[in-house]
Design a protein around this motif. Structure first.
Motif, PDB file in Angstrom:
ATOM      1  N   TYR A  53     -49.422  25.895 -35.214  1.00  0.00           N
ATOM      2  CA  TYR A  53     -48.764  26.006 -36.521  1.00  0.00           C
ATOM      3  C   TYR A  53     -47.324  25.505 -36.497  1.00  0.00           C
ATOM      4  N   CYS A  54     -46.532  25.971 -35.529  1.00  0.00           N
ATOM      5  CA  CYS A  54     -45.098  25.645 -35.538  1.00  0.00           C
ATOM      6  C   CYS A  54     -44.685  24.688 -34.421  1.00  0.00           C
ATOM      7  N   SER A  55     -45.616  24.333 -33.562  1.00  0.00           N
ATOM      8  CA  SER A  55     -45.391  23.398 -32.451  1.00  0.00           C
ATOM      9  C   SER A  55     -44.416  23.899 -31.393  1.00  0.00           C
ATOM     10  N   THR A  56     -44.176  25.200 -31.349  1.00  0.00           N
ATOM     11  CA  THR A  56     -43.350  25.757 -30.280  1.00  0.00           C
ATOM     12  C   THR A  56     -44.090  25.637 -28.955  1.00  0.00           C
ATOM     13  N   LEU A  57     -43.414  25.151 -27.942  1.00  0.00           N
ATOM     14  CA  LEU A  57     -43.983  25.057 -26.596  1.00  0.00           C
ATOM     15  C   LEU A  57     -43.633  26.330 -25.844  1.00  0.00           C
ATOM     16  N   TYR A  58     -44.653  27.083 -25.472  1.00  0.00           N
ATOM     17  CA  TYR A  58     -44.471  28.295 -24.673  1.00  0.00           C
ATOM     18  C   TYR A  58     -44.796  27.960 -23.231  1.00  0.00           C
ATOM     19  N   LYS A  59     -43.918  28.397 -22.320  1.00  0.00           N
ATOM     20  CA  LYS A  59     -44.095  28.138 -20.888  1.00  0.00           C
ATOM     21  C   LYS A  59     -44.141  29.464 -20.139  1.00  0.00           C
ATOM     22  N   TYR A  60     -45.165  29.642 -19.325  1.00  0.00           N
ATOM     23  CA  TYR A  60     -45.296  30.863 -18.513  1.00  0.00           C
ATOM     24  C   TYR A  60     -44.338  30.813 -17.337  1.00  0.00           C
TER      25      TYR A  60
END
Length: 82
Positions: A53-60
């Motif tokens: 939806y918002c194209s936020t890249l989440y990184k573990y």
């Protein structure tokens, strides 16, 4: 049966990426009333996931706790109704 709470994260600040300490989480986009549908995301065996939806890249990042973010301040908590 044990239940755990799935953390919710927001990207109100518009960060290009957010490091988190979990692989299963919810993204809400910006804070209400400008949020998008609260979507469950699962990185599986990977270390990154992009919100559709918002194209936020989440990184573990294993060194972060389940409610910690880098940059800090992206944990979303809903206010109780008064």
């Amino acid at each position: 049966m044990a239940h755990s709470v799935v953390p919710h994260f927001h990207n109100e600040s518009g960060a290009a990426s957010i490091a988190i300490g979990v692989r299963e989480f919810m993204c809400v986009g910006a804070k209400p009333p400008f949020d998008h549908p609260h979507v469950f995301l699962d990185m599986g065996d990977g270390d990154e996931k992009i919100c559709p939806y918002c194209s936020t890249l989440y990184k573990y990042r294993a060194d972060l706790g389940p409610e910690a973010t880098d940059p800090p301040g992206h944990l979303f908590t809903e206010r109780a109704a008064a």
